[in-house]
Design an enzyme around this catalytic site. Structure first.
Site, short mmCIF file in Angstrom:
data_model
loop_
_atom_site.label_atom_id
_atom_site.label_comp_id
_atom_site.label_asym_id
_atom_site.label_seq_id
_atom_site.Cartn_x
_atom_site.Cartn_y
_atom_site.Cartn_z
N PRO A 10 176.72 111.25 40.98
CA PRO A 10 176.91 110.56 39.23
C PRO A 10 178.33 109.97 38.41
CG PRO A 10 176.07 112.38 38.03
CD PRO A 10 176.33 112.21 39.46
N ASN A 11 178.44 108.93 38.62
CA ASN A 11 179.32 108.05 37.89
C ASN A 11 181.17 107.73 39.14
OD1 ASN A 11 178.37 107.50 34.81
ND2 ASN A 11 178.33 109.45 34.78
N ARG A 18 186.71 104.12 36.49
CA ARG A 18 186.64 105.24 35.83
C ARG A 18 187.77 106.00 35.35
NH1 ARG A 18 182.74 110.39 37.16
NH2 ARG A 18 182.82 111.02 35.08
N TYR A 23 191.19 110.06 36.64
CA TYR A 23 190.68 110.19 37.95
C TYR A 23 191.72 109.44 38.97
CZ TYR A 23 186.21 112.15 36.10
OH TYR A 23 185.51 112.99 35.20
N ASN A 74 180.62 116.53 45.39
CA ASN A 74 181.23 116.01 44.73
C ASN A 74 179.97 115.49 43.40
OD1 ASN A 74 182.25 116.16 42.07
ND2 ASN A 74 184.05 114.48 42.92
N ALA A 77 178.98 115.18 37.23
CA ALA A 77 178.47 116.06 35.86
C ALA A 77 177.47 117.42 36.14
CB ALA A 77 178.37 115.05 34.67
N HIS A 80 177.33 120.60 36.77
CA HIS A 80 177.55 121.71 35.43
C HIS A 80 176.23 122.28 34.99
CE1 HIS A 80 181.99 120.46 35.84
NE2 HIS A 80 181.62 119.82 35.17
N GLU A 98 182.65 122.07 47.84
CA GLU A 98 182.31 121.06 46.63
C GLU A 98 183.48 121.07 46.40
OE1 GLU A 98 181.81 124.71 43.22
OE2 GLU A 98 182.15 123.08 42.50
N HIS A 100 186.26 118.95 43.35
CA HIS A 100 186.31 117.81 42.58
C HIS A 100 187.90 116.57 42.40
CE1 HIS A 100 183.11 119.49 40.51
NE2 HIS A 100 183.41 120.72 41.37
N ARG A 107 190.39 120.87 31.80
CA ARG A 107 189.58 119.79 31.46
C ARG A 107 188.22 121.21 29.75
NH1 ARG A 107 187.22 115.73 34.74
NH2 ARG A 107 187.40 114.55 32.52
C1 DQA Z 1 184.21 115.19 38.74
C2 DQA Z 1 184.71 116.64 37.42
C3 DQA Z 1 182.96 116.72 36.54
O1 DQA Z 1 183.27 117.53 35.07
C4 DQA Z 1 183.17 115.13 36.43
O2 DQA Z 1 181.90 115.41 35.44
C5 DQA Z 1 182.54 114.20 36.97
C6 DQA Z 1 183.84 114.07 37.78
C7 DQA Z 1 185.36 115.42 39.56
O3 DQA Z 1 186.15 114.53 40.30
O4 DQA Z 1 186.41 115.61 38.88
O5 DQA Z 1 181.71 113.17 37.50
O6 DQA Z 1 183.11 115.94 38.68
#
Ligand code: DQA
Length: 155
Positions: A10-11, A18, A23, A74, A77, A80, A98, A100, A107
């Site tokens: 997501p996102n 963003r 990022y 990736n 969110a 978590h 995994e 990020h 953070r």
């Molecule tokens: C993320 C870190 C996550 O905490 C966050 O919710 C993301 C991006 C990262 O790539 O740093 O959406 O996975």
């Protein structure tokens, strides 16, 4: 099979616009094309997908597991929160790294815990787009070693 799934949660479709301080300014398309170039050079069949829906990601992890494909994940969110994604990894036996973009440990506290870290092969984080590139290289290496082992067992 020499196949890798590049899965973004997501996102991550918003990358580029963003929170660029966290990022960076690169887009998801930039990341996908950098991995696609690497895949082509390495003779790997690449499937790249992004979804904002947990169930889609669960289905894709299962699909990768069935095919014996590696996964760069990736989960955004869902990292978590998602017991379902964790169960998809263990249930399908998918080989997952995994990743990020940001250093989640630098953070908010709620980002310090990952549901999936205990069941993935490795974790790469905090290196921006390079996190994905290193994960790709690591998966290729691991899949090569795995193939050699399987072959020598048969012989
Ligand atoms: C993320 C870190 C996550 O905490 C966050 O919710 C993301 C991006 C990262 O790539 O740093 O959406 O996975």
């Amino acid at each position: 099979m020499n196949a890798i799934y590049l899965l973004n949660g997501p996102n991550l479709n918003l990358l580029g616009g963003r929170e660029p301080g966290i990022y960076g300014s690169g887009s998801l398309a930039d990341i996908e094309s950098s991995i696609a170039r690497r895949a082509q050079a390495a003779g790997i069949i690449l499937t790249s997908k992004q979804s904002n829906h947990e169930g889609d990601l669960v289905g894709l992890v299962q699909e990768a597991g069935r095919q014996g494909a590696g996964v760069i994940l990736n989960a955004g969110a869902y990292t978590h929160t998602s017991i379902a994604l964790r169960d998809a990894i263990t249930g399908s036996g998918a080989l997952v790294i995994e990743v990020h973009i940001s250093n989640v440990h630098a953070r908010e506290n709620f980002r310090h815990h990952s549901m999936i870290s205990p069941v993935v092969r490795g974790v790469i984080l905090g290196l921006g787009a390079m996190s994905y590139e290193l994960a790709f290289d690591a998966l290729v290496q691991i899949m090569k070693e795995h193939k050699h082992k399987t072959v020598s067992r048969i012989v």
